[in-house]
Design an enzyme around this catalytic site. Structure first.
Site, PDB file in Angstrom:
ATOM      1  N   GLU A  92      10.706   1.426  21.072  1.00 55.84           N
ATOM      2  CA  GLU A  92      10.017   2.717  21.174  1.00 55.84           C
ATOM      3  C   GLU A  92       9.182   2.737  22.449  1.00 55.84           C
ATOM      4  O   GLU A  92       8.660   1.685  22.830  1.00 55.84           O
ATOM      5  CB  GLU A  92       9.090   2.912  19.965  1.00 55.84           C
ATOM      6  CG  GLU A  92       9.854   3.062  18.670  1.00 55.84           C
ATOM      7  CD  GLU A  92       8.915   3.236  17.462  1.00 55.84           C
ATOM      8  OE1 GLU A  92       7.693   3.330  17.646  1.00 55.84           O
ATOM      9  OE2 GLU A  92       9.419   3.261  16.335  1.00 55.84           O
TER      10      GLU A  92
ATOM     11  N   HIS B  72       8.096   8.417  15.344  1.00 61.88           N
ATOM     12  CA  HIS B  72       6.999   7.557  14.839  1.00 61.88           C
ATOM     13  C   HIS B  72       5.702   8.356  14.629  1.00 61.88           C
ATOM     14  O   HIS B  72       4.658   8.060  15.221  1.00 61.88           O
ATOM     15  CB  HIS B  72       6.740   6.382  15.798  1.00 61.88           C
ATOM     16  CG  HIS B  72       6.078   5.232  15.107  1.00 61.88           C
ATOM     17  ND1 HIS B  72       6.267   3.929  15.478  1.00 61.88           N
ATOM     18  CD2 HIS B  72       5.239   5.182  14.033  1.00 61.88           C
ATOM     19  CE1 HIS B  72       5.559   3.131  14.688  1.00 61.88           C
ATOM     20  NE2 HIS B  72       4.920   3.882  13.795  1.00 61.88           N
TER      21      HIS B  72
ATOM     22  N   GLY C 175       4.531   8.869  11.459  1.00 65.10           N
ATOM     23  CA  GLY C 175       4.092   8.587  10.088  1.00 65.10           C
ATOM     24  C   GLY C 175       2.578   8.600   9.923  1.00 65.10           C
ATOM     25  O   GLY C 175       2.055   9.000   8.895  1.00 65.10           O
ATOM     26  N   ALA C 176       1.869   8.148  10.958  1.00 65.70           N
ATOM     27  CA  ALA C 176       0.413   8.018  10.817  1.00 65.70           C
ATOM     28  C   ALA C 176      -0.331   9.214  11.400  1.00 65.70           C
ATOM     29  O   ALA C 176      -1.554   9.257  11.386  1.00 65.70           O
ATOM     30  CB  ALA C 176      -0.045   6.751  11.523  1.00 65.70           C
TER      31      ALA C 176
ATOM     32  N   ALA D 165       9.009   2.477   7.972  1.00 68.19           N
ATOM     33  CA  ALA D 165       8.142   1.296   8.099  1.00 68.19           C
ATOM     34  C   ALA D 165       8.126   0.759   9.529  1.00 68.19           C
ATOM     35  O   ALA D 165       7.187   1.016  10.288  1.00 68.19           O
ATOM     36  CB  ALA D 165       8.581   0.226   7.113  1.00 68.19           C
ATOM     37  N   ARG D 166       9.173   0.043   9.913  1.00 71.29           N
ATOM     38  CA  ARG D 166       9.252  -0.527  11.249  1.00 71.29           C
ATOM     39  C   ARG D 166      10.710  -0.576  11.687  1.00 71.29           C
ATOM     40  O   ARG D 166      11.584  -0.958  10.895  1.00 71.29           O
ATOM     41  CB  ARG D 166       8.703  -1.972  11.271  1.00 71.29           C
ATOM     42  CG  ARG D 166       7.193  -2.058  11.345  1.00 71.29           C
ATOM     43  CD  ARG D 166       6.667  -1.658  12.737  1.00 71.29           C
ATOM     44  NE  ARG D 166       5.218  -1.596  12.792  1.00 71.29           N
ATOM     45  CZ  ARG D 166       4.492  -0.480  12.657  1.00 71.29           C
ATOM     46  NH1 ARG D 166       5.076   0.664  12.424  1.00 71.29           N
ATOM     47  NH2 ARG D 166       3.177  -0.507  12.757  1.00 71.29           N
TER      48      ARG D 166
ATOM     49  N   ARG E  31       0.825  -1.208   0.000  1.00 73.47           N
ATOM     50  CA  ARG E  31       0.000   0.000   0.000  1.00 73.47           C
ATOM     51  C   ARG E  31       0.863   1.264   0.000  1.00 73.47           C
ATOM     52  O   ARG E  31       0.703   2.147  -0.834  1.00 73.47           O
ATOM     53  CB  ARG E  31      -0.905   0.004   1.239  1.00 73.47           C
ATOM     54  CG  ARG E  31      -2.074  -0.956   1.145  1.00 73.47           C
ATOM     55  CD  ARG E  31      -2.988  -0.806   2.347  1.00 73.47           C
ATOM     56  NE  ARG E  31      -2.368  -1.294   3.553  1.00 73.47           N
ATOM     57  CZ  ARG E  31      -2.568  -2.510   4.073  1.00 73.47           C
ATOM     58  NH1 ARG E  31      -3.413  -3.339   3.501  1.00 73.47           N
ATOM     59  NH2 ARG E  31      -1.961  -2.892   5.170  1.00 73.47           N
TER      60      ARG E  31
HETATM   61  P1  NAD Z   1       1.442  -3.710   2.976  1.00 78.62           P
HETATM   62  O1  NAD Z   1       1.171  -5.027   3.612  1.00 78.62           O
HETATM   63  O2  NAD Z   1       0.414  -3.091   2.105  1.00 78.62           O
HETATM   64  O3  NAD Z   1       2.812  -3.787   2.131  1.00 78.62           O
HETATM   65  C1  NAD Z   1       3.947  -4.474   2.561  1.00 78.62           C
HETATM   66  C2  NAD Z   1       4.614  -5.066   1.326  1.00 78.62           C
HETATM   67  O4  NAD Z   1       5.852  -5.667   1.728  1.00 78.62           O
HETATM   68  C3  NAD Z   1       3.789  -6.166   0.667  1.00 78.62           C
HETATM   69  O5  NAD Z   1       3.583  -5.892  -0.700  1.00 78.62           O
HETATM   70  C4  NAD Z   1       4.634  -7.418   0.863  1.00 78.62           C
HETATM   71  O6  NAD Z   1       4.526  -8.292  -0.242  1.00 78.62           O
HETATM   72  C5  NAD Z   1       6.018  -6.840   0.964  1.00 78.62           C
HETATM   73  N1  NAD Z   1       6.969  -7.741   1.604  1.00 78.62           N
HETATM   74  C6  NAD Z   1       6.759  -8.629   2.609  1.00 78.62           C
HETATM   75  N2  NAD Z   1       7.904  -9.282   2.878  1.00 78.62           N
HETATM   76  C7  NAD Z   1       8.840  -8.806   2.023  1.00 78.62           C
HETATM   77  C8  NAD Z   1      10.192  -9.100   1.810  1.00 78.62           C
HETATM   78  N3  NAD Z   1      10.826 -10.018   2.549  1.00 78.62           N
HETATM   79  N4  NAD Z   1      10.856  -8.426   0.848  1.00 78.62           N
HETATM   80  C9  NAD Z   1      10.246  -7.484   0.099  1.00 78.62           C
HETATM   81  N5  NAD Z   1       8.935  -7.177   0.239  1.00 78.62           N
HETATM   82  C10 NAD Z   1       8.247  -7.825   1.203  1.00 78.62           C
HETATM   83  O7  NAD Z   1       1.827  -2.737   4.190  1.00 78.62           O
HETATM   84  P2  NAD Z   1       1.788  -1.139   4.198  1.00 78.62           P
HETATM   85  O8  NAD Z   1       0.480  -0.686   4.715  1.00 78.62           O
HETATM   86  O9  NAD Z   1       2.300  -0.614   2.904  1.00 78.62           O
HETATM   87  O10 NAD Z   1       2.863  -0.846   5.349  1.00 78.62           O
HETATM   88  C11 NAD Z   1       4.245  -0.976   5.115  1.00 78.62           C
HETATM   89  C12 NAD Z   1       5.022  -0.771   6.403  1.00 78.62           C
HETATM   90  O11 NAD Z   1       4.814   0.556   6.895  1.00 78.62           O
HETATM   91  C13 NAD Z   1       4.606  -1.692   7.525  1.00 78.62           C
HETATM   92  O12 NAD Z   1       5.763  -2.110   8.228  1.00 78.62           O
HETATM   93  C14 NAD Z   1       3.759  -0.814   8.427  1.00 78.62           C
HETATM   94  O13 NAD Z   1       3.768  -1.268   9.762  1.00 78.62           O
HETATM   95  C15 NAD Z   1       4.508   0.490   8.285  1.00 78.62           C
HETATM   96  N6  NAD Z   1       3.740   1.697   8.660  1.00 78.62           N
HETATM   97  C16 NAD Z   1       4.408   2.669   9.349  1.00 78.62           C
HETATM   98  C17 NAD Z   1       3.736   3.831   9.716  1.00 78.62           C
HETATM   99  C18 NAD Z   1       4.437   4.886  10.502  1.00 78.62           C
HETATM  100  O14 NAD Z   1       3.798   5.524  11.306  1.00 78.62           O
HETATM  101  N7  NAD Z   1       5.709   5.130  10.274  1.00 78.62           N
HETATM  102  C19 NAD Z   1       2.390   4.005   9.347  1.00 78.62           C
HETATM  103  C20 NAD Z   1       1.760   3.014   8.603  1.00 78.62           C
HETATM  104  C21 NAD Z   1       2.446   1.859   8.267  1.00 78.62           C
END
Ligand code: NAD
Length: 533
Positions: free
Chosen positions: A267, A285, A287-288, A237-238, A156
């Site tokens: 965190e 943190h 991002g959201a 991301a994380r 996403r």
């Molecule tokens: P999502 O599930 O839509 O996308 C994650 C993608 O990573 C998927 O397409 C998956 O196929 C891929 N993936 C999984 N394992 C993989 C690997 N080993 N190598 C390469 N690709 C791989 O998730 P999202 O909603 O896009 O969220 C992405 C990240 O952002 C998550 O870790 C989420 O927790 C984090 N996030 C952070 C914040 C923040 O506040 N900073 C806010 C929202 C989401």
């Protein structure tokens, strides 16, 4: 009409409340400060069918026990640490959350952080505003236009970052072994097959994967060495996907020109090693954290709770309430087997397959859907970071474009009941895996690509394909010995003497990438894969 009584104990954005208020079958109590008075919640909870919280209401076993009418708990947000999931599952109470509400917030934060790192905006800001210096020469940045952005994880957020980066005239490449190639192509993004290629080619690299076994420490010193000198790295991301100590050192040495980080391995933090690194932009943190994402979360959770109350399908179930019926008990070992087959298949050959055939042989009941769902649960849990369960597995599979074709055959072959899965591997070759349950209790894998085995699907193993000549196992054993990997068992399957053989080596310890590389160099070994079950 009897109405569903819904209780909200914390502040959620207005549009979510409005949505619930206007439902004719809902009677809403919105008391955003109630979370401060746990005893009051305990007192009134018996009347309610649904409870909506954020992270402040402790949804304990005691609360769930008193909520005799409770059918669903909605968490307006993502984390569910405040909810006793096991206790909810045991009582058949569904827990739902809202993981997609913050996609755009995180995407836009990534873009902001990317530019901030490329131009070191926070440093320039500090110099002028706090130190009252006019230092134009010090802040020489790089442009995004014409640069290659490497996106790891094209889900996403990753894909939306890609779209925006293209508007900045960047070339965008992505690495994500679990998505359809067309998804990237449609957006004009090149999907690369190997992480190494992305590391070598990118000027800026951003990670957007979940934090899983596979992605923890995905970027360490070794990966950073493969990158261009002066690369810019981002983690929104994380925490833990990029090794923090290795990133710190690469920033100090200048190998990494700049970095931007919103998330940390622990965190909250105010003393993470990265806070001492040069040329790094950090945020706590956030991002959201946008008003819009709070609205999205409120609307999503309201819709999820409504769907659950009305018995409709929910998309974001966090737990899987179970029924303890006799029929469920008979099916259970086959469910366990199906789940293990999924876990095995995704690690060996099927991770990019979009169509998987599951053959159910013998009498496995009229409705095989629960078995297919269990298979998907095993298949998906290595790919996503949210807990996969029997409720959300079909949704997640749909989202990832994975479809399952069920084939039912009443007669068994070799075994009275058998589940066989078939998929096409990365190079178009077919992979199949079959299992059964012995003595109504013990799941067994009995076939891998038409080679017969008798394998308990548990623990760590190496799957090898080799030429059936003497000495192979000796060579392999000595490499494992050298890396202190203890061999717990060994099975060989072959169709004909002197041709190709398949072997399964049960090991007690993880086999490192170096050891795997050495094993691959044994001339008689055609293929080796590590599988954790
Ligand atoms: P999502 O599930 O839509 O996308 C994650 C993608 O990573 C998927 O397409 C998956 O196929 C891929 N993936 C999984 N394992 C993989 C690997 N080993 N190598 C390469 N690709 C791989 O998730 P999202 O909603 O896009 O969220 C992405 C990240 O952002 C998550 O870790 C989420 O927790 C984090 N996030 C952070 C914040 C923040 O506040 N900073 C806010 C929202 C989401």
């Amino acid at each position: 009409m009897e109405k569903f009584k819904v209780l909200i104990t914390e502040h959620i954005a207005e549009p979510g409340i409005e949505l619930l208020k206007k439902q004719p079958d809902v009677e809403l109590t919105y008391d955003p400060e109630l979370f401060r008075d746990f005893n009051k919640i305990l007192e009134i909870i018996p009347q309610y069918d649904a409870l909506i919280t954020r992270s402040g209401t402790p949804v304990t076993e005691e609360l769930l026990e008193r909520g005799k009418k409770l059918k669903v708990v909605g968490r307006a947000g993502v984390g569910v640490d405040n909810i006793d999931l096991d206790a909810a599952s045991r009582r058949g109470i569904l827990v739902v959350n809202a993981p997609t509400g913050n996609t755009l917030a995180a995407t836009e934060h990534t873009m902001g952080m990317m530019i901030a790192a490329a131009r070191l905006i926070p440093y320039a800001h500090k110099s002028l505003k706090e130190e009252r210096k006019w230092e134009r020469k010090r802040f020489m940045g790089v442009e995004l236009a014409g640069k290659t952005l490497g996106i790891i994880g094209f889900g996403r957020i990753g894909s939306r970052v890609g779209i925006r980066a293209k508007a900045f005239d960047m070339k965008v490449i992505a690495y994500d072994p679990y998505i359809k190639r067309e998804k990237a192509e449609k957006l004009g993004v090149e999907l690369v097959d190997e992480l190494d290629e992305l590391l070598r080619r990118s000027d800026i690299i951003t990670v957007h994967t979940p934090l899983t076994e596979e992605t923890r420490n995905m970027i360490t010193k070794k990966e950073i060495e493969k990158m261009k000198d002066g690369v810019i790295l981002l983690n929104i991301a994380r925490g833990g996907i990029i090794n923090e100590k290795d990133l710190y050192e690469a920033l100090v040495s200048g190998k990494v020109r700049a970095a931007a980080v919103d998330v940390f391995s622990k965190e909250p933090t105010t003393d993470n090693i990265l806070l001492d690194a040069p040329n790094i932009v950090v945020t706590p943190h956030i991002g959201a954290n946008t008003f819009e994402s709070q609205t999205n979360v409120a609307v999503i959770i309201a819709n999820q709770v409504l769907a659950a109350l009305r018995g409709e399908e929910v998309e974001f179930a966090v737990n899987a309430p179970y029924e303890d019926t006799a029929a469920a008990k008979v099916l259970k070992p086959f469910m366990d087997l199906a789940e293990k087959l999924g876990l095995f298949a995704v690690q060996v050959a099927c991770s990019r397959s979009k169509e998987i055939v599951i053959e159910y042989r013998g009498d496995l009941g009229e409705d095989v859907k629960p078995l297919t769902t269990a298979f998907l649960k095993g298949f998906l849990q290595k790919i996503v970071d949210i807990p996969v369960n029997l409720i959300n597995a079909p949704f997640l599979a749909k989202e990832k474009g994975i479809s399952v074709v069920e084939v039912k055959r009443p007669e068994g072959i070799n075994f009275k009941k058998l589940i066989r899965i078939t998929c096409k591997g990365e190079n178009g070759e077919e992979f199949s895996l079959a299992g059964t349950v012995m003595d109504d209790k013990f799941p067994k894998i009995v076939e891998i690509n038409n080679f017969l085995f008798d394998l308990t699907p548990q623990g760590k193993l190496l799957l090898i394909r080799n030429f059936d000549v003497p000495g192979v196992i000796g060579k392999l054993g000595s490499i494992l010995g050298k890396y202190s990997v203890n061999i717990a068992g060994f099975q060989l399957g072959r169709t004909e003497k002197g041709k190709e053989a398949k072997g399964v080596i049960l090991v007690d310890d993880d086999v490192s990438p170096e050891a795997l590389r050495e094993i691959r160099e044994i001339p008689e070994i055609l293929e080796v894969k590590q599988v954790n079950l």
